[in-house]
Design a protein around this motif. Structure first.
Motif, short mmCIF file in Angstrom:
data_model
loop_
_atom_site.label_atom_id
_atom_site.label_comp_id
_atom_site.label_asym_id
_atom_site.label_seq_id
_atom_site.Cartn_x
_atom_site.Cartn_y
_atom_site.Cartn_z
N GLY A 42 0.82 -1.21 0.00
CA GLY A 42 0.00 0.00 0.00
C GLY A 42 0.85 1.25 0.00
N TYR A 132 -2.25 -7.17 9.95
CA TYR A 132 -1.05 -6.48 9.48
C TYR A 132 0.14 -7.21 10.13
N ARG A 390 -5.19 -9.51 -1.80
CA ARG A 390 -5.46 -8.07 -1.57
C ARG A 390 -4.95 -7.24 -2.74
C1 MLT Z 1 0.61 -2.51 3.41
O1 MLT Z 1 0.70 -2.64 2.20
O2 MLT Z 1 0.03 -3.32 4.14
C2 MLT Z 1 1.17 -1.27 4.00
O3 MLT Z 1 1.71 -0.47 3.03
C3 MLT Z 1 2.23 -1.58 4.91
C4 MLT Z 1 2.63 -0.39 5.69
O4 MLT Z 1 1.99 0.66 5.66
O5 MLT Z 1 3.63 -0.53 6.37
#
Ligand code: MLT
Length: 410
Positions: A42, A132, A390
Motif C-alpha cells: 500500500g 497487518y 489483496r
Molecule cells: C501494506 O501494504 O500493508 C502497507 O503499506 C504496509 C505499511 O503501511 O507498512
C-alpha cells in the motif's frame, strides 16, 4: 562469542513485502520487457499536496538563516503540530485528546512495534487473523510467542478470525486478554468497525483491565459519515486505548515520514502481577521516546502541519477521493469479472476471494505471470487469509484501469 536474539529465528522466512519484492525482482529479470502494475504494497503514487510542499520549502529556507535554524527538536514533536493534530483530528470530532498526549513520530509501523518496549512479557496478546504482519512479527521478535505452528500461527498468541463468515467483525473473546491489536479501517480486508462494535471492545477492555492498540492509519479513507475515525469517539477509550495515526496514506508521506501516536494520561499498567501500584503508560512512552528517538525533522513537521491548513485539507481530501475512486473501479470491474470482492468502500484495500479456491500464493504467481500484476497474497496476513488476495487502490488511474482490463482478459 556473539549471542543473537534467538526469537528472530522463530520468524517465518521473510517479512511479507520484501518477499513479494524478491519474487517480483526475479520475475523482472526473467521477463525484462514485462510492464508490471504494482497493486501490492500500500504505497502511495500521487504527488505530495502543494500545501505540504510549500510549507517544507519555506522551512528549508528558514533553516538556511541564523534566526530560523533548528537543531534537535522536542522528541515528542513541535507543540504547533501537536496542537493542530489535537484540535483537528480529535477535539473537532468531540474527542477529549490534548496536544500533550500526542507523540509525533516517523511512522505507525515503527510505533506499533516499538510500543512493546514499554509493555511486559507476560501479557496475553490478541491479534486478528488476517492481520497487518508487523503486530505479529514484532511480538515474535520480543519473545512474546512460542514457535510457529504448521498453520503459520504462533504459539502463545490469541487469534481472532475476521472472515467472510463473521462479516469481518473482530468478535470479543470469551476469556480475558491483556493486549488487543485492532486496525480499522482494516488492513488487509478493507472492513470497517462501527462505533457500536468499538464500544464492545472498550467495555471488554475496561472490564478486563486490557489495553487496546488501535491502528487508525486508514481513517481518512472512511466515506460513511456514521463510522468512527478514532477509538476515542467511544466513551471510556481514554482509559484503555492507544491510537496510531499516520500522514503516510492521507497526505502521501510514505517516503517523507511522519505519523503520531496518542497515549492518554489515564492509561495505567502494573510492574508485576502482584503489584498494587499503577504505572503511567504516558510516562513510560515519553521516557522511551526521549531516550531512543530524536524526533521528526523540523521540515517534515512543517509539511505535516500544512495538512491542517484549509488548502491542505482540500488537497488531502482530493487525494483520498482519488484513491477511493480507484478502489471503486477495482471493486466494480472485478465483480463484473465474476470475482467475490470485499472492502474498498471505506478503505483503500480490496479483499478478493481467489477463483476456484486457488491458494493465495498460486494466485499471486498466476496474476504476476499472466497479467504482470502484483498484488498481495492473503495468506501473507495470516492463516485466515488463505484463499484471498489483496489489491491496493494506491496507483495511477491509468494503471488501475489497465490492470482491470488485463484481469478481465484472462
Ligand atoms: C501494506 O501494504 O500493508 C502497507 O503499506 C504496509 C505499511 O503501511 O507498512
Amino acid at each position: 562469542m556473539v549471542l543473537v536474539n534467538a526469537n528472530y529465528l522463530k520468524l517465518q522466512a521473510g517479512y511479507l513485502f520484501p518477499e513479494i519484492a524478491r519474487r517480483v525482482k526475479a520475475f523482472g529479470i526473467a521477463n525484462p520487457g514485462a510492464s508490471l502494475i504494482r497493486l501490492g504494497i500500500g504505497d502511495v503514487t500521487e504527488p505530495l499536496p502543494q500545501a505540504c510542499r510549500s510549507a517544507m520549502k519555506a522551512a528549508i529556507d528558514e533553516m538556511g538563516t541564523l534566526e530560523g535554524f533548528h537543531g534537535y527538536g522536542p522528541e515528542q514533536g513541535y507543540s504547533w503540530l501537536r496542537e493542530a493534530i489535537a484540535k483537528n483530528d480529535y477535539q473537532l470530532r468531540g474527542c477529549d485528546i490534548s496536544a500533550e498526549e500526542i507523540f509525533v513520530s516517523d511512522g505507525s509501523k515503527c510505533d506499533s512495534s516499538n510500543i512493546l518496549d514499554i509493555l511486559g512479557d507476560q501479557n496475553r496478546i490478541a491479534v486478528t487473523d488476517p492481520v497487518y504482519p508487523v503486530y505479529v512479527d514484532s511480538n515474535v521478535m520480543k519473545g512474546n510467542t512460542g514457535q510457529v505452528l504448521d498453520s503459520g500461527r504462533y504459539q502463545g498468541l490469541f487469534y481472532i478470525p475476521i472472515t467472510v463468515e463473521n462479516n469481518f467483525e473482530a468478535r470479543i473473546p470469551d476469556h480475558p486478554v491483556d493486549i488487543i491489536y485492532l486496525c480499522f479501517p482494516n488492513n488487509p480486508t478493507g472492513a470497517v468497525a462501527s462505533k457500536k462494535q468499538l464500544g464492545l471492545w472498550v467495555d471488554y477492555a475496561l472490564k478486563n483491565n486490557s489495553l487496546i492498540l488501535f491502528d487508525a492509519a486508514y481513517e481518512a479513507f472512511i466515506q460513511d459519515n456514521n463510522l468512527p475515525h478514532s477509538i476515542y469517539e467511544v466513551d471510556g477509550a481514554r482509559e484503555c486505548a492507544i491510537e496510531f495515526r499516520s500522514f503516510s496514506k492521507n497526505a502521501g508521506f510514505t517516503g517523507t515520514r511522519c505519523a503520531f501516536t496518542v497515549v492518554p494520561k489515564e492509561l495505567k499498567g502494573k510492574s508485576t502481577l502482584e503489584s498494587k501500584e499503577d504505572v503511567s503508560l504516558w510516562e513510560l512512552w515519553s521516557r522511551r521516546q526521549s531516550t531512543k528517538f530524536n524526533g521528526v525533522s523540523y521540515i517534515v513537521q512543517r509539511g505535516a502541519e500544512a495538512v491542517y491548513s484549509s488548502a491542505g485539507q482540500a488537497q488531502v481530501k482530493a487525494l483520498t477521493s482519488f484513491y477511493m475512486e480507484n478502489a471503486s473501479i477495482i471493486r466494480k470491474e472485478l465483480a463484473m469479472a465474476g470475482l467475490k470482492v470485499y472492502g474498498g468502500e471505506n478503505a483503500p484495500y480490496v479483499w478478493i476471494k481467489t477463483p476456484d479456491d486457488i491458494d493465495s500464493w498460486d494466485f499471486f504467481d498466476y496474476l504476476l505471470n499472466q497479467a504482470n500484476i502484483v498484488g498481495t497474497p492473503g495468506s501473507g496476513f495470516g492463516a485466515s487469509g488463505e484463499g484471498y488476495f489483496r489489491l491496493s487502490a494506491f496507483n495511477s488511474r491509468n494503471n488501475v484501469e489497465d490492470a482491470m482490463s488485463r484481469i478481465k482478459a484472462l
